[in-house]
Motif scaffolding. Structure first.
Motif, PDB file in Angstrom:
ATOM      1  N   ASP A 103      -3.260  47.804 -25.914  1.00 52.89           N
ATOM      2  CA  ASP A 103      -3.600  48.590 -27.366  1.00 52.89           C
ATOM      3  C   ASP A 103      -3.187  49.802 -26.952  1.00 52.89           C
ATOM      4  O   ASP A 103      -3.276  50.913 -28.445  1.00 52.89           O
ATOM      5  CB  ASP A 103      -5.159  48.832 -26.805  1.00 52.89           C
ATOM      6  N   PHE A 104      -3.049  50.681 -26.887  1.00 54.48           N
ATOM      7  CA  PHE A 104      -2.282  51.780 -26.463  1.00 54.48           C
ATOM      8  C   PHE A 104      -0.598  52.198 -25.904  1.00 54.48           C
ATOM      9  O   PHE A 104      -0.080  50.952 -25.024  1.00 54.48           O
ATOM     10  CB  PHE A 104      -3.181  52.869 -25.696  1.00 54.48           C
ATOM     11  N   ASP A 105       0.309  52.386 -26.266  1.00 52.63           N
ATOM     12  CA  ASP A 105       1.176  53.385 -25.546  1.00 52.63           C
ATOM     13  C   ASP A 105       1.938  54.181 -25.410  1.00 52.63           C
ATOM     14  O   ASP A 105       0.994  55.240 -26.755  1.00 52.63           O
ATOM     15  CB  ASP A 105       2.048  52.544 -26.845  1.00 52.63           C
ATOM     16  N   SER A 106       2.217  55.044 -24.708  1.00 49.41           N
ATOM     17  CA  SER A 106       2.688  56.659 -24.528  1.00 49.41           C
ATOM     18  C   SER A 106       4.557  56.494 -24.825  1.00 49.41           C
ATOM     19  O   SER A 106       4.402  57.621 -25.250  1.00 49.41           O
ATOM     20  CB  SER A 106       3.261  56.648 -22.828  1.00 49.41           C
ATOM     21  N   HIS A 107       5.022  55.612 -25.655  1.00 47.49           N
ATOM     22  CA  HIS A 107       5.889  56.157 -25.474  1.00 47.49           C
ATOM     23  C   HIS A 107       7.087  56.893 -25.438  1.00 47.49           C
ATOM     24  O   HIS A 107       7.457  57.170 -25.151  1.00 47.49           O
ATOM     25  CB  HIS A 107       6.052  56.904 -27.430  1.00 47.49           C
ATOM     26  N   GLY A 108       6.621  56.843 -24.317  1.00 49.41           N
ATOM     27  CA  GLY A 108       7.762  57.020 -23.117  1.00 49.41           C
ATOM     28  C   GLY A 108       7.083  58.164 -22.215  1.00 49.41           C
ATOM     29  O   GLY A 108       7.898  59.294 -21.243  1.00 49.41           O
ATOM     30  N   GLU A 109       6.224  58.847 -22.667  1.00 47.13           N
ATOM     31  CA  GLU A 109       5.332  60.316 -22.175  1.00 47.13           C
ATOM     32  C   GLU A 109       5.164  60.483 -20.624  1.00 47.13           C
ATOM     33  O   GLU A 109       4.738  61.656 -20.483  1.00 47.13           O
ATOM     34  CB  GLU A 109       4.295  60.285 -23.078  1.00 47.13           C
ATOM     35  N   GLY A 110       4.818  58.834 -20.345  1.00 45.34           N
ATOM     36  CA  GLY A 110       3.785  58.711 -18.728  1.00 45.34           C
ATOM     37  C   GLY A 110       4.994  59.075 -17.920  1.00 45.34           C
ATOM     38  O   GLY A 110       4.317  59.405 -16.258  1.00 45.34           O
ATOM     39  N   ILE A 111       6.334  59.139 -18.202  1.00 42.67           N
ATOM     40  CA  ILE A 111       7.400  58.807 -17.222  1.00 42.67           C
ATOM     41  C   ILE A 111       7.655  60.707 -16.820  1.00 42.67           C
ATOM     42  O   ILE A 111       7.575  61.037 -15.948  1.00 42.67           O
ATOM     43  CB  ILE A 111       8.738  58.450 -17.920  1.00 42.67           C
ATOM     44  N   ARG A 112       7.029  60.890 -17.185  1.00 45.29           N
ATOM     45  CA  ARG A 112       7.182  62.664 -16.920  1.00 45.29           C
ATOM     46  C   ARG A 112       6.485  62.536 -15.735  1.00 45.29           C
ATOM     47  O   ARG A 112       6.879  63.292 -14.817  1.00 45.29           O
ATOM     48  CB  ARG A 112       7.132  63.722 -18.283  1.00 45.29           C
ATOM     49  N   SER A 113       5.470  62.110 -15.903  1.00 47.02           N
ATOM     50  CA  SER A 113       4.463  62.232 -14.521  1.00 47.02           C
ATOM     51  C   SER A 113       4.293  61.281 -13.595  1.00 47.02           C
ATOM     52  O   SER A 113       3.724  62.256 -12.164  1.00 47.02           O
ATOM     53  CB  SER A 113       2.942  62.216 -15.296  1.00 47.02           C
ATOM     54  N   VAL A 114       5.044  60.496 -13.868  1.00 45.43           N
ATOM     55  CA  VAL A 114       5.747  59.513 -12.956  1.00 45.43           C
ATOM     56  C   VAL A 114       6.771  59.596 -11.898  1.00 45.43           C
ATOM     57  O   VAL A 114       6.867  60.000 -11.517  1.00 45.43           O
ATOM     58  CB  VAL A 114       5.884  57.743 -13.007  1.00 45.43           C
ATOM     59  N   ILE A 115       7.990  60.809 -12.224  1.00 47.10           N
ATOM     60  CA  ILE A 115       8.789  61.225 -12.253  1.00 47.10           C
ATOM     61  C   ILE A 115       8.122  62.765 -11.224  1.00 47.10           C
ATOM     62  O   ILE A 115       9.008  62.977  -9.857  1.00 47.10           O
ATOM     63  CB  ILE A 115       9.471  61.633 -12.593  1.00 47.10           C
ATOM     64  N   SER A 116       7.223  63.096 -11.632  1.00 38.38           N
ATOM     65  CA  SER A 116       7.008  64.353 -10.620  1.00 38.38           C
ATOM     66  C   SER A 116       6.109  63.962  -9.443  1.00 38.38           C
ATOM     67  O   SER A 116       6.496  64.180  -8.493  1.00 38.38           O
ATOM     68  CB  SER A 116       6.380  65.481 -11.798  1.00 38.38           C
ATOM     69  N   TYR A 117       5.228  62.568 -10.082  1.00 42.81           N
ATOM     70  CA  TYR A 117       4.780  61.851  -8.282  1.00 42.81           C
ATOM     71  C   TYR A 117       5.627  61.167  -7.393  1.00 42.81           C
ATOM     72  O   TYR A 117       5.148  61.656  -6.550  1.00 42.81           O
ATOM     73  CB  TYR A 117       4.144  60.723  -8.638  1.00 42.81           C
ATOM     74  N   GLN A 118       6.615  60.817  -8.056  1.00 50.12           N
ATOM     75  CA  GLN A 118       7.990  59.998  -7.127  1.00 50.12           C
ATOM     76  C   GLN A 118       8.191  61.400  -6.425  1.00 50.12           C
ATOM     77  O   GLN A 118       8.785  61.853  -4.824  1.00 50.12           O
ATOM     78  CB  GLN A 118       8.599  59.226  -7.794  1.00 50.12           C
ATOM     79  N   ILE A 119       8.878  62.497  -6.888  1.00 47.96           N
ATOM     80  CA  ILE A 119       9.710  63.357  -6.418  1.00 47.96           C
ATOM     81  C   ILE A 119       8.321  64.055  -5.013  1.00 47.96           C
ATOM     82  O   ILE A 119       9.340  64.622  -4.201  1.00 47.96           O
ATOM     83  CB  ILE A 119      10.341  64.093  -7.715  1.00 47.96           C
ATOM     84  N   PHE A 120       6.990  64.169  -5.106  1.00 54.02           N
ATOM     85  CA  PHE A 120       6.552  64.815  -4.171  1.00 54.02           C
ATOM     86  C   PHE A 120       6.613  63.708  -3.556  1.00 54.02           C
ATOM     87  O   PHE A 120       6.587  64.498  -2.196  1.00 54.02           O
ATOM     88  CB  PHE A 120       4.805  64.823  -4.680  1.00 54.02           C
TER      89      PHE A 120
END
Length: 127
Positions: A105-122
């Motif tokens: 129903d919703f697609d972020s078009h790749g926008e969510g990867i920025r937050s995932v990368i910051s969490y993985q770096i943390f």
């Protein structure tokens, strides 16, 4: 410390096999859809599947499991093996869910990867 490691190793095993197998078989969706189909048939209404994949919950759940496995695998290396198996199973389950089971129903078009990368770096820094 020994009882904590024993608890976490049994927790990792249960998360790896029980939790992933429940999602693999899609039991929550199956039970809800059978119940809704029955209620729709009784009420002579059309059945519409509105069950969605709760990605926010599973991202937090997987990040928590990953961080705990990273921290405790230093003390108990066997946890790393089960963590690898957990993430392998989880990847295949979520890939299947996204591609074939649930409506997108919703697609972020790749926008969510920025937050995932910051969490993985943390997580890496915290390790």
């Amino acid at each position: 410390m020994g009882s904590t490691l024993a608890f976490f190793s049994s927790y990792t095993l249960s998360v790896t096999f029980v939790s992933n197998c429940i999602q693999w078989l899609d039991l929550p969706h199956l039970v809800i859809s059978i119940l809704k189909k029955f209620l729709a048939k009784v009420g002579n209404k059309p059945y519409v599947d509105t069950f969605v994949f709760d990605i926010g919950y599973y991202q937090a759940f997987i990040a928590t499991i990953g961080l705990m496995c990273l921290m405790l695998s230093v003390v108990m290396p066997i946890i790393g093996i089960f963590a690898t198996l957990f993430f392998y199973l989880r990847f295949n389950i979520e890939k299947y869910n996204f591609l074939f089971v649930y409506n997108q129903d919703f697609d972020s078009h790749g926008e969510g990867i920025r937050s995932v990368i910051s969490y993985q770096i943390f997580v890496i820094i915290a390790y």
